[in-house]
Design an enzyme around this catalytic site. Structure first.
Site, short mmCIF file in Angstrom:
data_model
loop_
_atom_site.label_atom_id
_atom_site.label_comp_id
_atom_site.label_asym_id
_atom_site.label_seq_id
_atom_site.Cartn_x
_atom_site.Cartn_y
_atom_site.Cartn_z
N ARG A 91 -14.09 -7.17 1.44
CA ARG A 91 -12.65 -7.06 1.20
C ARG A 91 -11.97 -8.36 1.64
O ARG A 91 -11.09 -8.89 0.97
CB ARG A 91 -12.05 -5.87 1.97
CG ARG A 91 -12.38 -4.48 1.44
CD ARG A 91 -11.66 -4.17 0.14
NE ARG A 91 -10.20 -4.20 0.26
CZ ARG A 91 -9.46 -3.20 0.71
NH1 ARG A 91 -10.01 -2.06 1.08
NH2 ARG A 91 -8.15 -3.31 0.76
N CYS A 97 -16.16 3.30 -0.05
CA CYS A 97 -15.06 2.42 0.33
C CYS A 97 -14.58 2.65 1.76
O CYS A 97 -13.78 1.86 2.27
CB CYS A 97 -13.90 2.56 -0.66
SG CYS A 97 -13.18 4.20 -0.71
N ASP A 146 -16.40 8.69 -2.57
CA ASP A 146 -15.23 8.55 -1.69
C ASP A 146 -14.97 9.91 -1.06
O ASP A 146 -15.57 10.92 -1.46
CB ASP A 146 -14.02 8.10 -2.54
CG ASP A 146 -12.83 7.63 -1.70
OD1 ASP A 146 -12.96 7.53 -0.47
OD2 ASP A 146 -11.76 7.39 -2.29
N ARG A 154 0.89 -1.17 0.00
CA ARG A 154 0.00 0.00 0.00
C ARG A 154 0.92 1.21 0.00
O ARG A 154 1.66 1.44 0.96
CB ARG A 154 -0.89 -0.02 1.25
CG ARG A 154 -1.93 1.09 1.30
CD ARG A 154 -2.75 0.92 2.56
NE ARG A 154 -3.73 1.96 2.75
CZ ARG A 154 -5.00 1.88 2.36
NH1 ARG A 154 -5.44 0.78 1.76
NH2 ARG A 154 -5.84 2.86 2.57
N GLN A 204 -10.30 -3.00 -3.65
CA GLN A 204 -11.58 -2.43 -3.23
C GLN A 204 -12.64 -2.64 -4.30
O GLN A 204 -13.79 -2.96 -4.00
CB GLN A 204 -11.42 -0.93 -2.95
CG GLN A 204 -12.72 -0.26 -2.50
CD GLN A 204 -13.23 -0.80 -1.19
OE1 GLN A 204 -12.52 -0.78 -0.19
NE2 GLN A 204 -14.46 -1.29 -1.16
N HIS A 228 -7.01 1.33 -6.93
CA HIS A 228 -7.37 0.57 -5.73
C HIS A 228 -8.16 -0.67 -6.16
O HIS A 228 -9.36 -0.79 -5.87
CB HIS A 228 -8.19 1.47 -4.78
CG HIS A 228 -8.25 0.97 -3.38
ND1 HIS A 228 -7.67 -0.21 -2.96
CD2 HIS A 228 -8.86 1.49 -2.27
CE1 HIS A 228 -7.90 -0.39 -1.67
NE2 HIS A 228 -8.61 0.62 -1.23
#
Length: 306
Positions: free
Chosen positions: A287, A259, A219, A104, A134, A131
């Site tokens: 996830r 998310c 988001d 990450r 996700q 991402h």
């Protein structure tokens, strides 16, 4: 044989991605029935975090343990890729000791350079560009609740950020139409817009974008690393808040996804996650399940070595 990596949704075929979604649903069912399934016994996942995380760390760590393996957490204090040692050197050494590596990070190039020098699978746990893990959880959630997303309409409201970029790749790979509502100057990556072609349309008016949409997603307005822009962004994005009235303009059976973490009163109204159309909690749990499917797919099972 060179390792399979998962840096982007484009690293798999549409059939493989759909298979991962279906497998995520199967693995979720096994866990809910309390059935032990440990194909990755004695396998070790290294997790490199250059950005903070709740869901990414928990889902990969818990997932690896549930599959019978282990996960090693490396914080920014423990390792800073490219500082003190070239990324390529770190990749060679770390991949000689681990069975897979999840990263990450900020710059997407950190991932591509690491993967190019790694002898084991590298997974994108989030970069400034994309991402994909996700998105897989989002696709699993839609699949569970509404069936196939192919041919459906999805609306992205807000910043053209890494999530938005991955939604554009998902539109190509999962075969849906994407409508993006964002302020001028906050569009997603232009090369991805070009690549997506007529799969994606950009709007300024969020009402136009969500009209008839089967899935609406958003988001936070300011991502990690943009803390100094918060006040300006809040002012610019105010008309892009998703509230119940905006969802009312979408399809009757619309799902709302986020998310997380969510900033109530900013990108969503205070009450939105309590709306029956909001599925953020199921989305967050998924996830775990879809990443377990991904780990199972990428990491060679222990019994192959027996």
């Amino acid at each position: 044989m060179s390792a399979r990596h998962f840096l982007s949704l484009m690293d798999c075929t549409p059939q493989e991605l759909l298979g991962l979604v279906r497998r995520g649903i199967e693995l979720k069912d096994l866990r809910e029935r309390g059935i032990l399934f440990e194909p990755l016994k004695n396998r070790v996942l290294g997790m490199i975090f250059e950005k903070a995380s709740t869901r990414t760390r928990l889902s990969f760590e818990a997932g690896m343990i549930q599959l019978g393996g282990q996960a090693v957490f490396l914080s920014p204090r423990d390792t800073q890729l490219g500082r003190g040692e070239p990324i390529s050197d770190s990749a060679i050494v770390m991949s000689s000791m681990l069975d897979a590596i999840m990263i990450r990070t900020f710059a997407h190039s950190t991932l591509t350079e690491f993967a190019a020098n790694s002898s084991v699978p590298v997974i994108n746990g989030l970069s400034d560009d994309l991402h994909p893990c996700q998105l897989m959880a989002d696709m699993q959630t839609f699949h569970e609740l509404r069936g196939s997303i192919a041919g459906k309409t999805v609306a992205w409201v807000g910043d053209g950020n890494n999530m938005c970029n991955s939604y554009m790749e998902a539109a190509l790979q999962f075969d849906f139409q994407l409508r993006i509502a964002c302020p001028a100057g906050y569009e997603p990556k232009s090369e991805l817009l070009t690549q997506a072609g007529d799969r994606v349309q950009v709007f300024r008016d969020p009402r136009e974008a969500v009209a008839g949409a089967h899935l609406v997603s958003t988001d936070v307005w300011a991502s990690m690393g943009q803390e100094d822009e918060v006040a300006a962004r809040i002012a610019t994005f105010r008309p892009y808040q998703v509230d119940r009235a905006l969802l009312d303009a979408a399809a009757e059976d619309v799902l709302f996804m986020h998310c997380l973490p969510a900033h109530r009163g900013e990108e969503i109204s205070h009450d939105l996650l309590d709306d029956k159309r909001a599925v953020a909690w199921q989305q967050a749990e998924n996830r775990l399940h879809v990443q377990k499917a991904l780990l199972e797919f990428l990491v060679e099972p222990a019994y192959h070595h027996a």
